[in-house]
Write a protein that holds these residues in place. Structure first.
Motif, PDB file in Angstrom:
ATOM      1  N   LYS A  90       0.823  -4.522 -11.374  1.00  0.00           N
ATOM      2  CA  LYS A  90       0.425  -5.077 -10.085  1.00  0.00           C
ATOM      3  C   LYS A  90      -0.386  -4.062  -9.288  1.00  0.00           C
ATOM      4  CE  LYS A  90       2.370  -7.134  -5.863  1.00  0.00           C
ATOM      5  NZ  LYS A  90       3.622  -7.495  -5.135  1.00  0.00           N
ATOM      6  N   ARG A  91      -1.457  -4.542  -8.670  1.00  0.00           N
ATOM      7  CA  ARG A  91      -2.332  -3.689  -7.871  1.00  0.00           C
ATOM      8  C   ARG A  91      -1.620  -3.259  -6.578  1.00  0.00           C
ATOM      9  NH1 ARG A  91      -8.146  -3.598  -6.379  1.00  0.00           N
ATOM     10  NH2 ARG A  91      -8.294  -3.219  -4.146  1.00  0.00           N
ATOM     11  N   ILE A  92      -1.704  -1.967  -6.260  1.00  0.00           N
ATOM     12  CA  ILE A  92      -1.157  -1.408  -5.029  1.00  0.00           C
ATOM     13  C   ILE A  92      -2.293  -0.698  -4.302  1.00  0.00           C
ATOM     14  CG2 ILE A  92       0.551   0.135  -4.003  1.00  0.00           C
ATOM     15  CD1 ILE A  92       1.877  -2.113  -5.517  1.00  0.00           C
ATOM     16  N   SER A  93      -2.509  -1.030  -3.034  1.00  0.00           N
ATOM     17  CA  SER A  93      -3.570  -0.365  -2.283  1.00  0.00           C
ATOM     18  C   SER A  93      -3.326   1.140  -2.226  1.00  0.00           C
ATOM     19  CB  SER A  93      -3.650  -0.917  -0.861  1.00  0.00           C
ATOM     20  OG  SER A  93      -4.152  -2.227  -0.832  1.00  0.00           O
ATOM     21  N   GLY A  94      -4.389   1.891  -2.428  1.00  0.00           N
ATOM     22  CA  GLY A  94      -4.322   3.347  -2.358  1.00  0.00           C
ATOM     23  C   GLY A  94      -5.544   3.879  -1.638  1.00  0.00           C
ATOM     24  N   ALA A 138       0.829  -1.212   0.000  1.00  0.00           N
ATOM     25  CA  ALA A 138       0.000   0.000   0.000  1.00  0.00           C
ATOM     26  C   ALA A 138       0.856   1.252   0.000  1.00  0.00           C
ATOM     27  CB  ALA A 138      -0.913   0.009   1.226  1.00  0.00           C
ATOM     28  N   VAL A 139       0.263   2.324  -0.514  1.00  0.00           N
ATOM     29  CA  VAL A 139       0.793   3.668  -0.349  1.00  0.00           C
ATOM     30  C   VAL A 139      -0.012   4.304   0.782  1.00  0.00           C
ATOM     31  CG1 VAL A 139       1.209   5.918  -1.393  1.00  0.00           C
ATOM     32  CG2 VAL A 139       1.367   3.845  -2.786  1.00  0.00           C
ATOM     33  N   LEU A 140       0.668   4.651   1.871  1.00  0.00           N
ATOM     34  CA  LEU A 140       0.005   5.282   3.006  1.00  0.00           C
ATOM     35  C   LEU A 140       0.213   6.797   2.919  1.00  0.00           C
ATOM     36  CD1 LEU A 140       1.036   2.699   5.769  1.00  0.00           C
ATOM     37  CD2 LEU A 140      -0.977   2.696   4.283  1.00  0.00           C
TER      38      LEU A 140
END
Length: 371
Positions: free
Chosen positions: A130-134, A58-60
């Motif tokens: 690739k999916r990255i949580s945002g 994820a990107v926090l």
């Protein structure tokens, strides 16, 4: 797609790594912001360590401030070039949001910790797809660019240094708002703040603004206590030097304080914050502990008119409260910038370590800065 550089955490308690990501173009109600400064909050570290289960990788980042670069077709609140602070997310449609209580949105966890839009999509992808949580707090601002919604951007005065404003989106507003919006102490009352971190110090500054005449800061870090005194505390207590509750009783003629704040997330300290109240006093819990953390309280103490309540995001309406805090800063009455230490984006792991150790109060990353 918009090419950006973001700090990604891949697994529980792992270090952030900088990587190139692709950010989707904004949907009708979305806004792309080039980040100038983003604060690191305790909640970012809590999620990195998976005490709150946001999907990883994820990107926090949820204390972003920057310049609008693109807006969706339905956006009317801001235009490219506007300076904005990014606040928390909410649906705007549930009963609590309709009452102006967006911090208690019935889908608060989904909008802020779910890792995706409400339809399950995420705007961030790696170069190989690739999916990255945002969408963390509807922004994910640990990077050069963030995607926000029209609802959680706050337009601010371009004359104010943008790089210092990000923490107003969460931590600083939480501390100040808990005092000014939730507790609302009248002039001449007393307040004890347990934990002199950035949230607690913001609360102390706010208590001074509203006219509290006994403002007690409790911490175990003497440097923080000294700063608390500079920012408005009338008394300080080192929690390692003795019984904080008995000292508070002595400072208040044996009555206790009208109000207290618990900012440490430590159950034993929470108990002290409640025990330090006078009859009919109110304790506000703002520290974010791991899910399932429990505390023990004396039922008879609560029975005699004392109140214990939680407060989210300082119960602020960001569009009005953030400009209010900026106005107080301009007047020199709310010098929150004294809490800030700047880092470059590639120093994010050092910034987190310095925050956890207590070396700094409010780390702020400047993604656009070059070595």
């Amino acid at each position: 797609m918009i090419e950006c550089v973001s700090a990604v955490v891949d697994g529980k308690s792992e270090a952030f790594r900088l990587t190139k990501l692709m950010l989707e173009e904004p949907r009708p109600d979305e806004i792309v912001v080039e980040i100038v400064g983003v604060g690191i909050c305790h909640t970012d570290i809590v999620v990195r360590d998976q005490h709150y289960p946001t999907p990883l990788p994820a990107v926090l980042g949820h204390e972003g401030a920057g310049v609008v670069v693109k807006v969706g077709s339905a956006v009317t609140k801001v235009v490219p070039g506007d300076h904005v602070v990014l606040a928390y997310g909410s649906c705007g449609k549930c009963e609590n949001c309709q009452k102006g209580e967006a911090g208690y949105c019935l889908d608060f966890f989904g909008y802020n910790f779910g890792g995706s839009r409400s339809d399950g999509s995420t705007p961030f992808h790696s170069e190989d797809g690739k999916r990255i949580s945002g969408c963390f707090f509807c922004q994910s601002s640990f990077g050069t660019h963030a995607l926000a919604t029209e609802r959680n951007v706050v337009k601010v005065d371009k004359e104010v240094p943008l790089e210092i404003l990000g923490p107003l989106g969460c931590g600083i507003s939480t501390g100040a708002g808990t005092v000014m919006n939730a507790l609302r102490p009248i002039a001449g009352t007393s307040i004890a703040v347990f934990g002199a971190g950035s949230v607690g110090l913001a609360a102390i500054m706010a208590a001074k603004v509203v006219g509290c005449t006994t403002i007690i800061a409790i911490d175990i870090n003497e440097e923080r206590l000294a700063l608390a005194k500079e920012l408005g505390a009338t008394h300080t207590i080192n929690g390692r030097s003795g019984d904080a509750v008995s000292t508070i009783q002595r400072l208040t003629d044996g009555l206790g304080v009208h109000y207290s704040l618990e900012c440490t997330s430590i159950p034993a300290v929470f108990r002290q914050a409640v025990d330090s109240l006078r009859l009919t006093g109110v304790c506000a819990l703002v520290g974010a502990a791991a899910l399932g953390t429990e505390v023990s309280l004396d039922m008879n103490s609560i029975l005699f008119g004392r109140t214990v309540r939680g407060v989210i995001e300082g119960e602020s309406v960001p569009d009005t409260f953030i400009p209010q805090l900026i106005s107080l800063w301009k007047q020199g009455r709310f010098p929150f910038d004294k809490l800030i230490t700047f880092y470059q984006l590639d120093e994010i792991n050092q910034a987190c370590a310095d925050s956890e150790s207590g070396k700094v109060l409010k780390p702020v990353l400047r993604p656009g800065q070059k070595r």
